[in-house]
Design a protein around this motif. Sequence first.
Motif, PDB file in Angstrom:
ATOM      1  N   MET A   1       0.843  -1.207   0.000  1.00  0.00           N
ATOM      2  CA  MET A   1       0.000   0.000   0.000  1.00  0.00           C
ATOM      3  C   MET A   1       0.874   1.251   0.000  1.00  0.00           C
ATOM      4  O   MET A   1       1.823   1.343   0.745  1.00  0.00           O
ATOM      5  CB  MET A   1      -0.904  -0.003   1.230  1.00  0.00           C
ATOM      6  N   LYS A   2       0.494   2.191  -0.866  1.00  0.00           N
ATOM      7  CA  LYS A   2       1.226   3.460  -0.933  1.00  0.00           C
ATOM      8  C   LYS A   2       0.503   4.499  -0.066  1.00  0.00           C
ATOM      9  O   LYS A   2      -0.664   4.321   0.292  1.00  0.00           O
ATOM     10  CB  LYS A   2       1.249   3.972  -2.380  1.00  0.00           C
ATOM     11  N   PHE A   3       1.226   5.609   0.211  1.00  0.00           N
ATOM     12  CA  PHE A   3       0.622   6.704   0.973  1.00  0.00           C
ATOM     13  C   PHE A   3       0.451   7.935   0.108  1.00  0.00           C
ATOM     14  O   PHE A   3       1.380   8.338  -0.597  1.00  0.00           O
ATOM     15  CB  PHE A   3       1.523   7.120   2.144  1.00  0.00           C
ATOM     16  N   PHE A   4      -0.728   8.553   0.203  1.00  0.00           N
ATOM     17  CA  PHE A   4      -0.931   9.918  -0.262  1.00  0.00           C
ATOM     18  C   PHE A   4      -1.174  10.738   0.995  1.00  0.00           C
ATOM     19  O   PHE A   4      -1.490  10.178   2.054  1.00  0.00           O
ATOM     20  CB  PHE A   4      -2.182  10.042  -1.159  1.00  0.00           C
ATOM     21  N   ILE A   5      -1.034  12.067   0.876  1.00  0.00           N
ATOM     22  CA  ILE A   5      -1.408  12.916   2.010  1.00  0.00           C
ATOM     23  C   ILE A   5      -2.714  13.614   1.670  1.00  0.00           C
ATOM     24  O   ILE A   5      -2.925  14.032   0.529  1.00  0.00           O
ATOM     25  CB  ILE A   5      -0.287  13.917   2.386  1.00  0.00           C
ATOM     26  N   ASP A   6      -3.591  13.712   2.666  1.00  0.00           N
ATOM     27  CA  ASP A   6      -4.925  14.278   2.478  1.00  0.00           C
ATOM     28  C   ASP A   6      -4.946  15.687   3.073  1.00  0.00           C
ATOM     29  O   ASP A   6      -5.315  15.870   4.241  1.00  0.00           O
ATOM     30  CB  ASP A   6      -5.929  13.354   3.192  1.00  0.00           C
ATOM     31  N   THR A   7      -4.525  16.654   2.283  1.00  0.00           N
ATOM     32  CA  THR A   7      -4.453  18.038   2.764  1.00  0.00           C
ATOM     33  C   THR A   7      -4.235  18.969   1.571  1.00  0.00           C
ATOM     34  O   THR A   7      -3.774  18.529   0.517  1.00  0.00           O
ATOM     35  CB  THR A   7      -3.272  18.216   3.745  1.00  0.00           C
ATOM     36  N   ALA A   8      -4.538  20.262   1.786  1.00  0.00           N
ATOM     37  CA  ALA A   8      -4.184  21.272   0.771  1.00  0.00           C
ATOM     38  C   ALA A   8      -3.141  22.216   1.363  1.00  0.00           C
ATOM     39  O   ALA A   8      -2.866  23.266   0.787  1.00  0.00           O
ATOM     40  CB  ALA A   8      -5.428  22.043   0.350  1.00  0.00           C
ATOM     41  N   ASN A   9      -2.577  21.825   2.508  1.00  0.00           N
ATOM     42  CA  ASN A   9      -1.579  22.665   3.164  1.00  0.00           C
ATOM     43  C   ASN A   9      -0.177  22.356   2.629  1.00  0.00           C
ATOM     44  O   ASN A   9       0.335  21.248   2.802  1.00  0.00           O
ATOM     45  CB  ASN A   9      -1.636  22.445   4.679  1.00  0.00           C
ATOM     46  N   VAL A  10       0.408  23.351   1.984  1.00  0.00           N
ATOM     47  CA  VAL A  10       1.671  23.159   1.282  1.00  0.00           C
ATOM     48  C   VAL A  10       2.818  22.785   2.232  1.00  0.00           C
ATOM     49  O   VAL A  10       3.671  21.954   1.890  1.00  0.00           O
ATOM     50  CB  VAL A  10       1.978  24.448   0.475  1.00  0.00           C
ATOM     51  N   GLU A  11       2.828  23.375   3.411  1.00  0.00           N
ATOM     52  CA  GLU A  11       3.907  23.058   4.367  1.00  0.00           C
ATOM     53  C   GLU A  11       3.825  21.594   4.805  1.00  0.00           C
ATOM     54  O   GLU A  11       4.828  20.895   4.915  1.00  0.00           O
ATOM     55  CB  GLU A  11       3.848  23.989   5.593  1.00  0.00           C
ATOM     56  N   GLU A  12       2.604  21.116   5.071  1.00  0.00           N
ATOM     57  CA  GLU A  12       2.434  19.707   5.463  1.00  0.00           C
ATOM     58  C   GLU A  12       2.870  18.784   4.323  1.00  0.00           C
ATOM     59  O   GLU A  12       3.514  17.756   4.549  1.00  0.00           O
ATOM     60  CB  GLU A  12       0.963  19.433   5.823  1.00  0.00           C
ATOM     61  N   ILE A  13       2.526  19.168   3.103  1.00  0.00           N
ATOM     62  CA  ILE A  13       2.873  18.342   1.934  1.00  0.00           C
ATOM     63  C   ILE A  13       4.388  18.261   1.784  1.00  0.00           C
ATOM     64  O   ILE A  13       4.949  17.180   1.611  1.00  0.00           O
ATOM     65  CB  ILE A  13       2.192  18.896   0.658  1.00  0.00           C
ATOM     66  N   LYS A  14       5.055  19.431   1.914  1.00  0.00           N
ATOM     67  CA  LYS A  14       6.519  19.456   1.803  1.00  0.00           C
ATOM     68  C   LYS A  14       7.148  18.545   2.846  1.00  0.00           C
ATOM     69  O   LYS A  14       8.034  17.744   2.539  1.00  0.00           O
ATOM     70  CB  LYS A  14       7.034  20.885   2.032  1.00  0.00           C
ATOM     71  N   ALA A  15       6.680  18.663   4.094  1.00  0.00           N
ATOM     72  CA  ALA A  15       7.273  17.891   5.201  1.00  0.00           C
ATOM     73  C   ALA A  15       7.095  16.391   4.971  1.00  0.00           C
ATOM     74  O   ALA A  15       8.039  15.608   5.139  1.00  0.00           O
ATOM     75  CB  ALA A  15       6.640  18.321   6.524  1.00  0.00           C
ATOM     76  N   ALA A  16       5.908  15.976   4.561  1.00  0.00           N
ATOM     77  CA  ALA A  16       5.650  14.538   4.358  1.00  0.00           C
ATOM     78  C   ALA A  16       6.425  14.014   3.144  1.00  0.00           C
ATOM     79  O   ALA A  16       6.928  12.892   3.148  1.00  0.00           O
ATOM     80  CB  ALA A  16       4.156  14.295   4.172  1.00  0.00           C
ATOM     81  N   TYR A  17       6.549  14.860   2.115  1.00  0.00           N
ATOM     82  CA  TYR A  17       7.241  14.437   0.889  1.00  0.00           C
ATOM     83  C   TYR A  17       8.736  14.287   1.147  1.00  0.00           C
ATOM     84  O   TYR A  17       9.372  13.354   0.660  1.00  0.00           O
ATOM     85  CB  TYR A  17       6.975  15.455  -0.220  1.00  0.00           C
ATOM     86  N   GLU A  18       9.288  15.224   1.944  1.00  0.00           N
ATOM     87  CA  GLU A  18      10.727  15.159   2.273  1.00  0.00           C
ATOM     88  C   GLU A  18      11.062  13.882   3.034  1.00  0.00           C
ATOM     89  O   GLU A  18      12.168  13.367   2.930  1.00  0.00           O
ATOM     90  CB  GLU A  18      11.135  16.380   3.116  1.00  0.00           C
ATOM     91  N   MET A  19      10.111  13.390   3.825  1.00  0.00           N
ATOM     92  CA  MET A  19      10.351  12.144   4.570  1.00  0.00           C
ATOM     93  C   MET A  19      10.288  10.928   3.647  1.00  0.00           C
ATOM     94  O   MET A  19      10.577   9.810   4.076  1.00  0.00           O
ATOM     95  CB  MET A  19       9.309  11.971   5.686  1.00  0.00           C
TER      96      MET A  19
END
Length: 214
Positions: A1-19
């Motif tokens: 199973m893959k992960f997507f993030i459920d948000t429109a908050n750019v800072e949260e997206i950046k943080a999760a993507y960097e991980m």
Amino acid sequence: MKFFIDTANVEEIKAAYEMGVICGVTTNPSLVAKEGRDFHEVIKEITAIVNGPVSAEVLADDAQGMIKEAKVLAALDEHVVVKIPMTAEGLKAVAALHMLGIQTNVTLVFSANQALMAARAGASYVSPFVGRLEDIGQDGIALIAEIADIFAVHGIATEIIAASIRRPTHITECAKAGANIATVPYKIIMQALHHPLTDAGIKRFKEDWAEANQ
Ligand code: E4P
């Protein structure tokens, strides 16, 4: 199973993507409204961060209106996936967009029949909502398992995005039930990656090291 993030908050997206955890993003009108920003500007900014599918939802109720909005959204970036609600008009739009080569994510799915019909209309993704089913006393994880079984039996390539994820145990349960993807809010991603024994273990290793090297 893959992960997507459920948000429109750019800072949260950046943080999760960097991980390295997430490979896609889902938004909805409520999440975009929370950010108080221009819709298309936010979607474009997200596509510049994440090299993967980014779901952006239409607001029209009729197929023609949905198709019109979908074309504008799809033109923002090649990774935009147009989110379409699970209605008769929505399915018409999905079928037309499929013919045009525009990817769709059929949202607000609450039954296996809805998922099967969306897949047959040509949806790239279906999004069954686990948490909202539990809110009304129904079994969201059982729905994920049921859809996964049906898609496997019939060789359906549409991917299942487990949505409305409310707690870390939902992630494990959706993975076991056969979801292809779980779209998870940032807060739940952070809760899921932490464990008190990991923190205690790091502290103990550091203390032992310091004691031996005094
Ligand atoms: C998914 O695509 C939806 O945006 C989201 O998961 C809905 O979650 P909620 O029920 O917590 O609002």
